[in-house]
Design an enzyme around this catalytic site. Structure first.
Site, short mmCIF file in Angstrom:
data_model
loop_
_atom_site.label_atom_id
_atom_site.label_comp_id
_atom_site.label_asym_id
_atom_site.label_seq_id
_atom_site.Cartn_x
_atom_site.Cartn_y
_atom_site.Cartn_z
N ASP A 1 23.27 39.22 49.32
CA ASP A 1 24.23 39.85 48.41
C ASP A 1 23.63 40.03 47.02
OD1 ASP A 1 26.56 39.84 50.22
OD2 ASP A 1 26.37 37.67 50.07
N ASP B 1 17.16 37.04 49.49
CA ASP B 1 18.59 36.84 49.37
C ASP B 1 19.27 38.09 49.94
OD1 ASP B 1 21.15 35.87 48.27
OD2 ASP B 1 20.87 37.46 46.81
N ASP C 1 18.40 37.89 43.20
CA ASP C 1 18.99 38.55 42.02
C ASP C 1 19.71 37.58 41.10
OD1 ASP C 1 22.34 39.18 42.52
OD2 ASP C 1 21.13 38.30 44.11
#
Length: 252
Positions: free
Chosen positions: A15, A13, A192
């Protein structure tokens, strides 16, 4: 940890995983809200809205701003504002403004998290294939990776406009695995947020959840990734590579 034994590639991922993009995103959101004479949200609040792509970010920003404006006007004894423009149209307008402003501030408002550049370099040098999967609008992705000097590490990059279904749908992860020439079980996905872990589970990829990201203010452990790490460079020993402590520090 057994799921990490036969890994041939790693997808990430963006961001909240590789980069702290909240300063730039929050600045663009607030400028767009201000242009529509709506209350501005601030970075701490915008962080809780990140993760589902720009359209959902705009929906969340507009919903909050309209409610905040109504509350403020009521407190001041003023009547509510008549909404002549439907919410859907306001979201569209807000998105156009956001895209314009984010294009101006994205690079200066985005920073690599600690240990990201050196760890990506070590993973790439080891022969592992690397991919990127983000819900961020595609036009912003490549310039951002280039400005951070990490584009060179990725064989495949999938942005939010490159697929019909964004994460948590498995489509983008399955596409990356296919383009990397491996099965989902051979591709580790690192993220995250619950969107990342849900997408990995749906695709059949082993997953790593990082504790330092955004994730709507909730602990990544609640999403039950296969492995949880506090630091990005913990990936190295997990994949059989030496753990380097000589890493760069996030430049604020």
């Amino acid at each position: 940890m057994n799921k990490l034994q036969n890994i041939r590639g790693v997808a990430f991922d963006l961001d909240g995983t590789l980069v702290d993009s909240a300063p730039g995103l929050a600045a663009a959101v607030d400028m767009a809200l201000y242009a529509l004479e709506l209350p501005v949200a601030g970075e701490e609040r915008v962080i809780t809205w990140i993760g589902n792509g720009a359209d959902v970010l705009m929906e969340r920003a507009l919903t909050w701003a309209r409610q905040e404006r109504a509350t403020l006007r009521k407190t001041m004894g003023k009547p509510p504002v008549d909404e002549d423009i439907p919410a859907e149209e306001q979201v569209r307008i807000l998105r156009k403004l956001f895209d314009r402003y984010y294009g101006e501030v994205a690079e200066e408002g985005t920073f690599l998290f600690p240990h990201v550049a050196d760890t990506l370099g070590a993973l790439h040098a080891s022969g592992l294939s690397l991919g990127l999967v983000t819900n961020k609008p595609t036009p912003f992705v490549a310039p951002l990776l280039e400005s951070l000097d990490i584009a060179k590490y990725f064989s495949v990059v999938i942005g939010g406009d490159d697929v019909q279904n964004k994460k948590p749908h498995p489509e983008p992860l399955l596409l990356v695995a296919s383009r990397l020439g491996m099965t989902p079980e051979q591709m580790l996905f690192v993220g995250d947020s619950r969107n990342d872990i849900q997408a990995a589970k749906a695709a059949g990829c082993p997953s790593v959840g990082l504790t330092y990201g955004y994730n709507y203010g909730e602990a990544i452990a609640l999403s039950e990734p296969d492995v949880i790490y506090d630091s990005f460079n913990d990936l190295l020993p997990a994949l059989g590579l030496p753990h380097s402590d000589n890493q760069e520090i996030k430049n604020d």
